[in-house]
Design a protein around this motif. Structure first.
Motif, PDB file in Angstrom:
ATOM      1  N   TYR A 112      -9.510  -3.355  -5.316  1.00  0.00           N
ATOM      2  CA  TYR A 112      -8.950  -2.871  -4.060  1.00  0.00           C
ATOM      3  C   TYR A 112      -8.754  -4.064  -3.140  1.00  0.00           C
ATOM      4  O   TYR A 112      -9.715  -4.757  -2.815  1.00  0.00           O
ATOM      5  N   ASP A 142       5.591  -6.515   6.297  1.00  0.00           N
ATOM      6  CA  ASP A 142       5.144  -5.179   6.683  1.00  0.00           C
ATOM      7  C   ASP A 142       6.064  -4.584   7.754  1.00  0.00           C
ATOM      8  O   ASP A 142       6.443  -3.405   7.695  1.00  0.00           O
ATOM      9  N   LYS A 145      -9.710   3.153   2.001  1.00  0.00           N
ATOM     10  CA  LYS A 145      -8.536   3.803   2.596  1.00  0.00           C
ATOM     11  C   LYS A 145      -7.536   2.823   3.195  1.00  0.00           C
ATOM     12  O   LYS A 145      -6.348   3.120   3.259  1.00  0.00           O
ATOM     13  N   THR A 146      -8.000   1.683   3.643  1.00  0.00           N
ATOM     14  CA  THR A 146      -7.090   0.727   4.281  1.00  0.00           C
ATOM     15  C   THR A 146      -6.434  -0.215   3.282  1.00  0.00           C
ATOM     16  O   THR A 146      -5.583  -1.018   3.666  1.00  0.00           O
ATOM     17  N   GLY A 147      -6.829  -0.128   2.028  1.00  0.00           N
ATOM     18  CA  GLY A 147      -6.340  -1.081   1.040  1.00  0.00           C
ATOM     19  C   GLY A 147      -5.408  -0.481   0.014  1.00  0.00           C
ATOM     20  O   GLY A 147      -4.947   0.651   0.132  1.00  0.00           O
ATOM     21  N   THR A 148      -5.142  -1.268  -0.992  1.00  0.00           N
ATOM     22  CA  THR A 148      -4.334  -0.853  -2.128  1.00  0.00           C
ATOM     23  C   THR A 148      -4.993  -1.392  -3.380  1.00  0.00           C
ATOM     24  O   THR A 148      -5.607  -2.462  -3.356  1.00  0.00           O
ATOM     25  N   LEU A 170      -7.958  -5.416   0.431  1.00  0.00           N
ATOM     26  CA  LEU A 170      -8.123  -4.931   1.794  1.00  0.00           C
ATOM     27  C   LEU A 170      -7.513  -5.908   2.793  1.00  0.00           C
ATOM     28  O   LEU A 170      -7.394  -7.106   2.502  1.00  0.00           O
ATOM     29  N   PRO A 171      -7.135  -5.429   3.986  1.00  0.00           N
ATOM     30  CA  PRO A 171      -6.538  -6.329   4.970  1.00  0.00           C
ATOM     31  C   PRO A 171      -7.511  -7.378   5.498  1.00  0.00           C
ATOM     32  O   PRO A 171      -7.098  -8.448   5.919  1.00  0.00           O
ATOM     33  N   ARG A 209       0.855  -1.182   0.000  1.00  0.00           N
ATOM     34  CA  ARG A 209       0.000   0.000   0.000  1.00  0.00           C
ATOM     35  C   ARG A 209       0.894   1.235   0.000  1.00  0.00           C
ATOM     36  O   ARG A 209       1.882   1.296   0.728  1.00  0.00           O
ATOM     37  N   GLY A 212       1.638  -1.127   4.898  1.00  0.00           N
ATOM     38  CA  GLY A 212       0.456  -1.968   4.727  1.00  0.00           C
ATOM     39  C   GLY A 212       0.750  -2.939   3.598  1.00  0.00           C
ATOM     40  O   GLY A 212       1.139  -2.534   2.502  1.00  0.00           O
TER      41      GLY A 212
END
Length: 174
Positions: free
Chosen positions: A102, A61, A150-153, A104-105, A9, A73
């Motif tokens: 996207y 990470d 927002k928390t992902g890539t 996500l965690p 990320r 991330g």
């Protein structure tokens, strides 16, 4: 040994999180991962490890955090997961470079898309730990608001396909 694909990320995007891919490769090798390969300058790395996915994700990470000053991330996926994402991509009329996945965690709540504001006709679909987003006018100028992203890539569908192809080639060497 399992082949993993790690997606960083905020690496090499907008001048922040600058990390040369040669350095990323060296970090992965330093962690004991083997057959390390990077793909394009946006934080994609493939490698083999005997460790569990969550362990690999956490170790990478943490190591990147030491190098970059803060953890970027890292989302780790298997070739099978990438194959499925490519095969199940919604929005069949979307150009592959306008359809972003996207990563996500963790799996977002089922009501995640209810919070979406899509002024340019963007469309989204949940798929496990991922969210597909079609940007009909491209993502660069989009005013899409979807807090879960927002928390992902993200990677466009072309990149997801290429990473799956590279992982399959690595698995074929077994």
């Amino acid at each position: 040994m399992t082949v993993f694909v790690a997606l960083l990320r905020a690496a090499n995007v907008g001048g922040t999180g600058s990390l040369p891919m040669a350095e990323l490769k060296a970090i992965c090798e330093g962690l004991g991962f083997s057959d390390v390969k990077t793909y394009i300058q946006s934080g994609n790395v493939l490698f083999r490890s005997d460790e569990a996915e969550k362990t690999v994700e956490e170790r990478l990470d943490e190591a990147l955090g030491k190098t970059m000053g803060k953890r970027p991330g890292v989302m780790v996926r298997s070739r099978k997961e990438l194959d499925k994402l490519a095969a199940d991509a919604p929005f069949p009329k979307a150009k592959p470079n306008f359809l972003l996945v996207y990563f996500l965690p963790e799996k977002p709540p089922g009501d995640t898309l209810e919070k979406m504001v899509a002024p340019d006709g963007e469309e989204a679909k949940l798929a496990g730990r991922e969210i597909y987003v079609h940007y009909p006018n491209g993502s660069g100028r989009s005013k899409l608001k979807l807090p879960a992203l927002k928390t992902g890539t993200s990677r466009n569908l072309n990149t997801v396909r290429k990473l799956a192809e590279m992982a399959a080639a690595m698995e074929g060497k077994d």
